[in-house]
Design a protein around this motif. Sequence first.
Motif, mmCIF file in Angstrom:
data_model
loop_
_atom_site.group_PDB
_atom_site.id
_atom_site.type_symbol
_atom_site.label_atom_id
_atom_site.label_comp_id
_atom_site.label_asym_id
_atom_site.label_seq_id
_atom_site.Cartn_x
_atom_site.Cartn_y
_atom_site.Cartn_z
ATOM 1 N N ILE A 149 103.407 -13.133 7.731
ATOM 2 C CA ILE A 149 102.640 -12.080 8.388
ATOM 3 C C ILE A 149 103.497 -10.827 8.552
ATOM 4 C CG2 ILE A 149 101.554 -11.363 10.545
ATOM 5 C CD1 ILE A 149 99.824 -13.204 8.882
ATOM 6 N N LYS A 150 102.967 -9.713 8.083
ATOM 7 C CA LYS A 150 103.575 -8.407 8.304
ATOM 8 C C LYS A 150 102.722 -7.694 9.351
ATOM 9 C CE LYS A 150 104.701 -4.053 5.968
ATOM 10 N NZ LYS A 150 103.781 -3.210 6.783
ATOM 11 N N GLN A 151 103.352 -7.285 10.444
ATOM 12 C CA GLN A 151 102.612 -6.656 11.534
ATOM 13 C C GLN A 151 103.050 -5.207 11.712
ATOM 14 O OE1 GLN A 151 101.333 -8.601 15.441
ATOM 15 N NE2 GLN A 151 103.152 -7.498 16.110
ATOM 16 N N GLN A 156 108.624 -3.248 24.924
ATOM 17 C CA GLN A 156 109.448 -4.451 24.823
ATOM 18 C C GLN A 156 109.048 -5.289 23.619
ATOM 19 O OE1 GLN A 156 109.614 -5.900 29.229
ATOM 20 N NE2 GLN A 156 111.643 -6.176 28.321
ATOM 21 N N LYS A 157 110.062 -5.693 22.881
ATOM 22 C CA LYS A 157 109.857 -6.549 21.717
ATOM 23 C C LYS A 157 109.618 -7.982 22.163
ATOM 24 C CE LYS A 157 112.248 -8.913 18.077
ATOM 25 N NZ LYS A 157 113.435 -9.765 17.957
ATOM 26 N N ARG A 216 109.872 -11.709 14.544
ATOM 27 C CA ARG A 216 110.365 -10.865 13.461
ATOM 28 C C ARG A 216 109.925 -9.427 13.703
ATOM 29 N NH1 ARG A 216 108.748 -15.722 10.793
ATOM 30 N NH2 ARG A 216 110.545 -16.790 9.878
ATOM 31 N N ALA A 217 110.726 -8.498 13.241
ATOM 32 C CA ALA A 217 110.488 -7.090 13.555
ATOM 33 C C ALA A 217 109.173 -6.600 12.972
ATOM 34 C CB ALA A 217 111.645 -6.244 13.031
ATOM 35 N N GLY A 230 108.745 6.845 14.392
ATOM 36 C CA GLY A 230 108.593 5.537 13.765
ATOM 37 C C GLY A 230 109.878 4.749 13.900
ATOM 38 N N LYS A 231 109.758 3.493 14.294
ATOM 39 C CA LYS A 231 110.936 2.656 14.507
ATOM 40 C C LYS A 231 110.641 1.219 14.069
ATOM 41 C CE LYS A 231 113.879 5.303 16.963
ATOM 42 N NZ LYS A 231 115.305 5.504 16.608
ATOM 43 N N PRO A 232 111.662 0.500 13.601
ATOM 44 C CA PRO A 232 111.494 -0.949 13.473
ATOM 45 C C PRO A 232 111.589 -1.560 14.865
ATOM 46 C CG PRO A 232 113.723 -0.333 12.870
ATOM 47 C CD PRO A 232 112.992 0.946 13.167
ATOM 48 N N LEU A 233 110.635 -2.380 15.218
ATOM 49 C CA LEU A 233 110.637 -2.956 16.558
ATOM 50 C C LEU A 233 111.499 -4.214 16.558
ATOM 51 C CD1 LEU A 233 109.631 -2.616 19.391
ATOM 52 C CD2 LEU A 233 107.549 -3.865 18.792
#
Length: 736
Positions: free
Chosen positions: A539-541, A675-676, A681-682, A716-719
């Motif tokens: 899964i890509k979110q 919050q992650k 996964r990111a 835009g950021k990788p979480l």
Amino acid sequence: MTRRIVRDIEVKKTIRPYMVDESSNLNMSEGGRTNNGEKKVEKGNHKKSPYILDLSQETVVNSSVNLMDQGDLTDIHSQKKDPGIIVMQKKNKSSMFLQLSWVGVLGLFIIFLLNTAKGYAAGEKLFAHIADSAKQGYGQLVSGTKEVKNQNTPGAENMFEEAYVQFQSAQDQIWFMKNEPTLSKYTAVLESGQLLADSGKQMIEVMQEVKNIPDVFAKNVNQVNEVGDTKTALSELKSIYPKVVNIHSNIVTALHNFQTLENDVPAQYKAVFSKGIEVLTTSEKLLREIVDMIPGFEEMLGNGKPHRTLVLLQNNDEVRATGGFIGSFINLQMENGHVTSLKLEDVYDMDGQFKTKVEPPEDIKRITSSWFFRDSNFSPDFRVSGEKALWFYAQEKGETADTVLAMNQDFLGSILKITGPIEVPGLSSPLTAENYKEALTYMIETKRSGAADPKKILKDLMPLVQRRLFQPANMAQFQHYLLSEIVQKDIVGYSKNPLTQHFFRALGMDGVVTPEVREEDYLAIIASSFGGNKSDAYIKQDIQHDTVIERDGEIYDQLTITRTHQWSGATEQKWKQLLKPFGFTDFPEHWLKIFGKSDNKVALRVYAPSGSQLISSDSPAIEKITTMRDPDLNRSYFSFDMITKPGETTTAKFRYKLPFSLGNLLANTYTMNLQKQLGARASTFTKHILFNDFMSFAKAYPDDFIMENDGSLMIGKPLNRDLRLSLLMTRDGLKK
């Protein structure tokens, strides 16, 4: 155009989210950098003397400090056009010793203050010798810190030793002034120089001993200590602790001495002097944290009594609130620095013996009608989940544990990168970082080791990994991966013992949900799989969060969650190619569904500020959105399900109003805490902030917001860790 954007909460541009490069390792110092700057001491008006250091000449102090950003943030007040306006800036934590490299700057003031004091003394020539000694001491302090930065430990130790001697020489020459009230504060500054030099020398010793601890621990784990070698990680810590306490005490004394002189410093020296005090203050705080942390680490190592730690092995291919499904756990006991018990256990063996029915929370009821240890990680806050895991362990096992850690199966891939391929009895091909996940999943799910003990492969693998990993030569790389996992919130811990819990909190690995803050936006998206087998691996979110601020200060958020199921025919072929060397050639459809080909089904909890009102939903994929309350966290969340079929994409999109507004002020700050999900996964995260033409952008944190053509701000950021965002806006009337 602006009003239409406000009404629809739509961004009329192609969104360019920051894409995650999964092949790259996390850079622990995301925001870390080396600041190479110069601090210039301005010209003074002191009377020249052939014997006294001439402060009328420009003196330049070069100071390089390596900072490692840990992602911590702090609020600082901006220029106050209205009370309470706050802009976010980053608070850098430096490594414990390199932060002290600024102490060389303070040595300059030792010289300066002696020159100031000379007017009170009868013997000007005596002060020339004193100043000369102090000057040399200062030079050695700066040189010593440079040697540390260049990793020249012996050279640094000699420099600090020489600095100590020079400051001692200066002190010895003015012993008769120590009881003179007017001059005693200046002698205290010389004492500070000596304390800082002594601290530098002690820190060198501490650094060397700290570097040895992982090697000692590796030998302890594999029980390969040489004859007569009684060292343990615990004994090394016990040796270090009093030295760190002493260094901290020295810094406290030096800081106090300089603070007493702050009001006597001429205006032209105020800035540099204040910076020195600031750095000493930061060093004192950092050292105090370390002093407080060490006892918790000692406790985990079994200081004086056995300490039992449960290490939850979470499978994040089957996502849960703190990472993944708990299929197995390691039962570790340590006593006086020695591993006295280390065993891998199948969670079903323990759960199967538990006959008491425990009513599960609502989110667990769809999975099971009775609650067990394996589903204890139901809360996104690891204090709650960890405490529940310890409770279930005591109920099911009949014995107590002190601490619980959680880590994902992905960490095994990092370990195999260190150890290299590992041959396991019963497998015709070695396990590697590239094939371990598929091979282990196939072995366990198809019960190749037998239905009675399907996880025998893990039990066989663990001692082999233990012996290969815990070698002194591997420890540096192991620490790198370990710290990366902690920063990404993929390893978290909870302990019922306060000292150990403080240790986790200080390291930022306690995995807590931050307390709710009034008038602050908040977002945490928590996914829990139900009946999706191992499909979360594919899964890509993508998360898009848009905020619109209306003219009256009302704030509306729109959240769009896009989930893409990336299982394809190529994925299936990859499985077959990776497993062919093992002789695994059977791939019936029902096994493929277990491996990830099945529909991905998750229950989502979207935590938002309490009191947020759901306005609308434009999501055919969502049947119902329910507003719920988390009693453990005292927070509100929106609850709904998402089901995504292989090769397809589903989207959830809804709009809600925040329970607070910015108010009719000339300047306002919008702040958001993101919050992650622990162990997840990111995702990619993109945010737009839109406001009407009566508002203007003034400042933003972080500083990589992009101004779009429509006037909105985008980031835009990788979480892969928690984020904090802040925007300072001014009304146009303020500018006019």
